[in-house]
Design a protein around this motif. Structure first.
Motif, PDB file in Angstrom:
ATOM      1  N   ALA A  31     -16.096  -2.123 -10.330  1.00 59.03           N
ATOM      2  CA  ALA A  31     -17.031  -1.073 -10.752  1.00 59.03           C
ATOM      3  C   ALA A  31     -17.086   0.077  -9.749  1.00 59.03           C
ATOM      4  CB  ALA A  31     -18.430  -1.669 -10.948  1.00 59.03           C
ATOM      5  N   ARG A  32     -16.310  -0.014  -8.672  1.00 58.31           N
ATOM      6  CA  ARG A  32     -16.311   1.006  -7.610  1.00 58.31           C
ATOM      7  C   ARG A  32     -17.736   1.270  -7.111  1.00 58.31           C
ATOM      8  NH1 ARG A  32     -11.815  -0.303  -7.908  1.00 58.31           N
ATOM      9  NH2 ARG A  32      -9.961   0.961  -8.306  1.00 58.31           N
ATOM     10  N   LEU A  33     -18.389   0.185  -6.700  1.00 53.48           N
ATOM     11  CA  LEU A  33     -19.742   0.292  -6.156  1.00 53.48           C
ATOM     12  C   LEU A  33     -19.762  -0.336  -4.776  1.00 53.48           C
ATOM     13  CD1 LEU A  33     -21.974  -0.895  -9.172  1.00 53.48           C
ATOM     14  CD2 LEU A  33     -21.994   1.389  -8.151  1.00 53.48           C
ATOM     15  N   ALA A  34     -20.128   0.438  -3.757  1.00 58.14           N
ATOM     16  CA  ALA A  34     -20.322  -0.134  -2.427  1.00 58.14           C
ATOM     17  C   ALA A  34     -21.718  -0.760  -2.390  1.00 58.14           C
ATOM     18  CB  ALA A  34     -20.211   0.962  -1.369  1.00 58.14           C
ATOM     19  N   LEU A  35     -21.786  -2.039  -2.069  1.00 55.23           N
ATOM     20  CA  LEU A  35     -23.076  -2.719  -1.976  1.00 55.23           C
ATOM     21  C   LEU A  35     -23.359  -3.049  -0.520  1.00 55.23           C
ATOM     22  CD1 LEU A  35     -22.851  -5.309  -4.909  1.00 55.23           C
ATOM     23  CD2 LEU A  35     -23.793  -2.997  -4.971  1.00 55.23           C
ATOM     24  N   GLU A  39     -28.047  -6.253  -0.573  1.00 54.99           N
ATOM     25  CA  GLU A  39     -28.047  -6.213  -2.040  1.00 54.99           C
ATOM     26  C   GLU A  39     -27.348  -7.433  -2.651  1.00 54.99           C
ATOM     27  OE1 GLU A  39     -27.737  -1.773  -3.721  1.00 54.99           O
ATOM     28  OE2 GLU A  39     -26.314  -2.114  -2.094  1.00 54.99           O
ATOM     29  N   TYR A  43     -28.092  -9.467  -6.281  1.00 53.53           N
ATOM     30  CA  TYR A  43     -27.246  -9.395  -7.473  1.00 53.53           C
ATOM     31  C   TYR A  43     -26.653 -10.760  -7.836  1.00 53.53           C
ATOM     32  CZ  TYR A  43     -27.826  -4.367  -7.549  1.00 53.53           C
ATOM     33  OH  TYR A  43     -28.371  -3.117  -7.635  1.00 53.53           O
ATOM     34  N   ASN A  96     -21.461  22.786  -9.781  1.00 51.76           N
ATOM     35  CA  ASN A  96     -22.061  21.486  -9.492  1.00 51.76           C
ATOM     36  C   ASN A  96     -21.164  20.591  -8.649  1.00 51.76           C
ATOM     37  OD1 ASN A  96     -24.745  21.158 -10.806  1.00 51.76           O
ATOM     38  ND2 ASN A  96     -23.606  21.766 -12.632  1.00 51.76           N
ATOM     39  N   PRO A  98     -19.275  18.910  -5.513  1.00 50.22           N
ATOM     40  CA  PRO A  98     -19.592  18.781  -4.084  1.00 50.22           C
ATOM     41  C   PRO A  98     -18.673  19.638  -3.210  1.00 50.22           C
ATOM     42  CG  PRO A  98     -19.422  16.605  -5.113  1.00 50.22           C
ATOM     43  CD  PRO A  98     -18.939  17.601  -6.117  1.00 50.22           C
ATOM     44  N   PRO A 108     -10.635  13.525  -0.453  1.00 54.65           N
ATOM     45  CA  PRO A 108      -9.870  13.149   0.746  1.00 54.65           C
ATOM     46  C   PRO A 108      -8.382  13.003   0.406  1.00 54.65           C
ATOM     47  CG  PRO A 108     -11.817  11.771   0.519  1.00 54.65           C
ATOM     48  CD  PRO A 108     -11.710  12.573  -0.729  1.00 54.65           C
TER      49      PRO A 108
ATOM     50  N   GLY B 323     -18.422  11.302  -7.781  1.00 51.93           N
ATOM     51  CA  GLY B 323     -18.577  12.076  -6.555  1.00 51.93           C
ATOM     52  C   GLY B 323     -17.551  13.188  -6.399  1.00 51.93           C
ATOM     53  N   GLY B 327     -22.506  15.688  -9.129  1.00 52.71           N
ATOM     54  CA  GLY B 327     -23.294  14.537  -8.697  1.00 52.71           C
ATOM     55  C   GLY B 327     -23.170  14.269  -7.211  1.00 52.71           C
ATOM     56  N   ARG B 329     -22.325  13.023  -3.562  1.00 50.83           N
ATOM     57  CA  ARG B 329     -21.133  12.613  -2.818  1.00 50.83           C
ATOM     58  C   ARG B 329     -21.566  12.088  -1.454  1.00 50.83           C
ATOM     59  NH1 ARG B 329     -15.545  15.917  -1.477  1.00 50.83           N
ATOM     60  NH2 ARG B 329     -15.264  15.570  -3.703  1.00 50.83           N
ATOM     61  N   LEU B 339     -14.793   7.227  -1.077  1.00 49.16           N
ATOM     62  CA  LEU B 339     -15.598   8.286  -1.684  1.00 49.16           C
ATOM     63  C   LEU B 339     -16.235   7.789  -2.987  1.00 49.16           C
ATOM     64  CD1 LEU B 339     -14.746  12.028  -2.097  1.00 49.16           C
ATOM     65  CD2 LEU B 339     -15.471  10.724  -4.069  1.00 49.16           C
ATOM     66  N   GLU B 341     -16.707   4.623  -4.004  1.00 48.80           N
ATOM     67  CA  GLU B 341     -17.591   3.461  -3.858  1.00 48.80           C
ATOM     68  C   GLU B 341     -18.905   3.812  -3.180  1.00 48.80           C
ATOM     69  OE1 GLU B 341     -15.211   0.426  -2.027  1.00 48.80           O
ATOM     70  OE2 GLU B 341     -14.303  -0.127  -3.958  1.00 48.80           O
ATOM     71  N   ARG B 342     -18.823   4.621  -2.111  1.00 45.74           N
ATOM     72  CA  ARG B 342     -20.085   4.942  -1.424  1.00 45.74           C
ATOM     73  C   ARG B 342     -20.901   5.971  -2.207  1.00 45.74           C
ATOM     74  NH1 ARG B 342     -20.334   6.973   3.706  1.00 45.74           N
ATOM     75  NH2 ARG B 342     -18.102   7.412   3.847  1.00 45.74           N
ATOM     76  N   ARG B 344     -21.105   6.250  -5.411  1.00 43.58           N
ATOM     77  CA  ARG B 344     -21.752   5.515  -6.502  1.00 43.58           C
ATOM     78  C   ARG B 344     -22.797   4.533  -5.959  1.00 43.58           C
ATOM     79  NH1 ARG B 344     -19.345   5.272 -11.417  1.00 43.58           N
ATOM     80  NH2 ARG B 344     -19.372   3.001 -11.607  1.00 43.58           N
ATOM     81  N   GLY B 345     -22.450   3.859  -4.869  1.00 40.52           N
ATOM     82  CA  GLY B 345     -23.378   2.899  -4.276  1.00 40.52           C
ATOM     83  C   GLY B 345     -24.669   3.573  -3.806  1.00 40.52           C
ATOM     84  N   PHE B 348     -26.580   5.644  -7.276  1.00 39.46           N
ATOM     85  CA  PHE B 348     -27.241   4.851  -8.323  1.00 39.46           C
ATOM     86  C   PHE B 348     -28.295   3.939  -7.723  1.00 39.46           C
ATOM     87  CE2 PHE B 348     -22.905   5.041 -10.590  1.00 39.46           C
ATOM     88  CZ  PHE B 348     -23.307   6.028 -11.466  1.00 39.46           C
ATOM     89  N   GLY B 349     -29.388   3.746  -8.457  1.00 30.45           N
ATOM     90  CA  GLY B 349     -30.431   2.818  -8.040  1.00 30.45           C
ATOM     91  C   GLY B 349     -30.100   1.388  -8.444  1.00 30.45           C
ATOM     92  N   LYS B 353     -27.127  -0.086 -11.072  1.00 25.28           N
ATOM     93  CA  LYS B 353     -26.004  -0.861 -10.522  1.00 25.28           C
ATOM     94  C   LYS B 353     -25.921  -2.233 -11.188  1.00 25.28           C
ATOM     95  CE  LYS B 353     -26.968   0.498  -6.109  1.00 25.28           C
ATOM     96  NZ  LYS B 353     -26.815   0.679  -4.658  1.00 25.28           N
ATOM     97  N   ILE B 356     -24.355  -1.709 -14.600  1.00 30.89           N
ATOM     98  CA  ILE B 356     -22.929  -1.398 -14.497  1.00 30.89           C
ATOM     99  C   ILE B 356     -22.153  -2.680 -14.191  1.00 30.89           C
ATOM    100  CG2 ILE B 356     -21.176  -0.239 -13.088  1.00 30.89           C
ATOM    101  CD1 ILE B 356     -23.159   2.080 -12.711  1.00 30.89           C
TER     102      ILE B 356
END
Lengths: 112, 484
Positions: A31-35, A39, A43, A96, A98, A108, B323, B327, B329, B339, B341-342, B344-345, B348-349, B353, B356
């Motif tokens: 999901a490309r989410l850094a936790l 957390e 989860y 909008n 960044p 990058p 990012g 939205g 970044r 870029l 993962e962080r 989005r991490g 999002f609240g 998460k 998702i």
């Protein structure tokens, strides 16, 4: 359907599903989410409960039932003529962003 | 002015009892005064509202102004409005200024409505208490220690507190009807495809539908008439004529067949709420409606079905927040993956998460058939149950929520407890049906909602039933003491 097999270990499904740390790590990566470390246990617990809840669906007899992807039967995806209908507004849209340079979105470096 | 309905304001503006500018100033003052207690708004747009009101006054003076000219409204902050900050209740979009208008926004502007601001909501419309908003919880005007419901909690609280006579809202699993019920106002979720989703930030695209929260069925009909209709920019918009919702309101109820869902009145329903519903049903019977029991055997599976389908669609829709183009970044990304993962991490609240990740899981290899395809098949069974019911009855009536408004923080610990708040509302989303929630009484000083579900495109009929009920009762006209 995602084709990331075999990322998840196959395990017996039962109503009190328990996911492991490695499952959450895999899901977060897909999901490309850094936790954060804090957390992860949250989860593990809540996703396990949710998977337990949705496993209730096993109770339904669905043999021969067509999957429903659209709430209105018989609706067809409309198509339009392949013609230009919008004007170029990239400057407006990029307000909008960044980071932009010379009309390009900056990220990058991908290739060294 | 603040206690007048949309219908009364239209007349008052036409008769020059007050100007659109006076009206906008009065309501902006109320919004600002209520904001510290209720937090119903994310953005208050006083400057643009007063400019729009001045323009409305010019059009009213010139004659031939469109129907809602000068009527103050608010938009749920899920609707893009050109030049206006549109956050969807998320840190991810905290600084996003929309470059274009949602169709709903454009249509209401064309109808003459004056937008006072953007209302607070659960982040990305994921929540049933408005506690997941990045901009803080909204509080219930009937009791500020309680939630207003969600996800359209800001719109419901604003209408209940007489800050605006009507506000737009959206409903994926109950997000119009549940907060309308908990705040004692009228909220309609139209048939899937009835109102354009263009410019409405997507959560679960096969379930999302835009609607309206107002103080009466008549006002909801006035607003919906201006919002509904075909839009080529939404590929699921249905090309069918929009009936005159206001014109159909007074139709007598003689011969109306009301179905009482066995599953809705089954175990779990608070007896005090049931008593309110039974009294309301008697009032409808007194107008000539017939009551019949019907059963939808697969309806109890609607919550597990929803918590596969909605997160699956959410995980796909929210992939766009990367990012890169808009939205949040993260600072100093090491590489592209970092870029994504962080950003989005951080952006999002916790609940977003969670959804998702649930969606990612149920769509992943080895689980897709067992969860996603299975849920789509059960969805078909639920929709077929409704279709069979509508062969026997004209509308289905039951509760909107299992309880009245609960205390802030009461259900945040366990997501399942929160999800079960939508147990009576989710079925209509899965089947794409229109449904309205109207106030039908009070339990311990807190409003109770009654839900009327119709067949596809039967908005006119459910609004008619709601209006006939509201002609005979005054629950919908009650206001919280602090906001009269």
């Amino acid at each position: 359907m995602y084709d990331f097999a075999p990322i998840f270990p196959k395990f017996q499904r039962h109503y009190h599903m328990s996911l492991r740390r490695s499952d959450i790590d895999n899901i977060a990566r897909l999901a490309r989410l850094a936790l954060s470390e804090a957390e992860i246990p949250v989860y593990i617990d809540s996703l396990s409960r949710i998977i337990g809840l949705v496993s209730e669906l096993d109770r339904a007899a669905t043999g021969g039932v067509e999957p429903m992807s659209h709430p209105l039967a018989g609706q067809k995806q409309r198509q339009r003529a392949d013609a230009v209908t919008e004007s170029d507004q990239h400057e407006l849209y990029q307000r909008n962003a960044p980071q932009v340079l010379a009309g390009l979105y900056l990220v990058p470096k991908v290739i060294e | 002015m603040h206690s007048e309905t949309v219908a009364e304001l239209i007349a008052g503006l036409k008769e020059r009892k007050y100007s659109a500018t006076e009206l906008a100033r009065e309501m902006l003052g109320r919004i600002q005064r209520a904001q510290p207690e209720l937090n119903a708004f994310i953005t208050i747009e006083a400057e643009s509202a007063l400019a729009a009101a001045a323009e409305a006054d010019r059009r009213l003076a010139a004659g031939g102004a469109p129907p809602l000219t000068g009527v103050p409204i608010a938009h749920k902050d899920i609707f893009c409005a050109a030049g206006s900050r549109t956050t969807c209740g998320s840190k991810m979009l905290a600084n996003f200024v929309s470059p274009y208008d949602a169709t709903v926004v454009a249509r209401l502007r064309a109808a003459g409505a004056v937008v006072l601001g953007k209302t607070n909501m659960d982040e990305f419309a994921m929540g049933s208490s408005n506690e997941t908003s990045h901009f803080g919880a909204v509080r219930n005007p009937w009791d500020p220690s309680r939630v207003p419901g969600g996800s359209s909690g800001g719109s419901a609280a604003a209408v209940a507190a007489r800050l605006v006579p009507a506000a737009t809202a959206t409903d994926t699993g109950g997000s119009i009807r549940q907060p309308a019920a908990l705040c004692g106002v009228t909220g309609i979720k139209p048939t899937y495809g009835r109102v354009s989703r263009y410019g409405m930030i997507a959560f679960a695209s096969s379930l999302d539908q835009a609607g309206v929260i107002a103080r009466s069925a008549q006002d909801a009909a006035l607003m919906l008439g201006a919002m509904a209709g075909f839009d080529e920019r939404d590929s699921t918009s249905v090309d069918a004529p929009v009936p005159d919702y206001v014109g159909g309101l007074d139709r007598p109820l003689r011969g109306l067949r009301i179905g009482l869902l066995k599953e809705f009145f089954d175990k779990g329903l608070d007896p005090a709420i049931e008593a309110c519903l039974r009294t309301a049903l008697e009032a409808l019977r007194a107008q000539g409606a017939e009551l019949r029991d019907v059963s939808l055997p697969n309806l109890p599976l609607s919550v597990p079905t929803y918590y596969v389908v909605a997160p699956a669609e959410c995980s796909s829709n929210l992939a766009r927040f990367d990012g890169v183009r808009f939205g949040h970044r993260c600072e100093e990304p090491r590489d592209l993956k970092d870029l994504y993962e962080r950003s989005r991490g951080e952006g999002f609240g916790a609940e977003v998460k969670r959804r998702i990740m649930t969606g990612t899981y149920v769509l992943s290899a080895g689980y897709y058939d067992a969860y996603y395809l299975k849920a789509q098949r059960v969805r078909q069974l639920i929709a077929s149950d409704f279709a069979r019911a509508f062969a026997q009855v004209d509308v289905l009536i039951g509760p909107t929520t299992p309880t009245v408004a609960f205390e802030l923080g009461a259900k945040t610990a366990d997501p399942i407890t929160m999800y079960l708040n939508d147990i009576y509302t989710i079925g209509a989303n899965l089947a794409g049906l229109p449904a309205v929630s109207i106030p039908c009484g009070f339990v311990q000083g807190l409003p109770v909602g009654l839900q009327i579900v119709g067949a596809h495109f039967a908005e006119e009929r459910i609004l008619n039933v709601a209006h006939r009920y509201q002609r005979e009762t005054d629950w919908h006209a009650r206001a919280p003491e602090a906001y009269r």
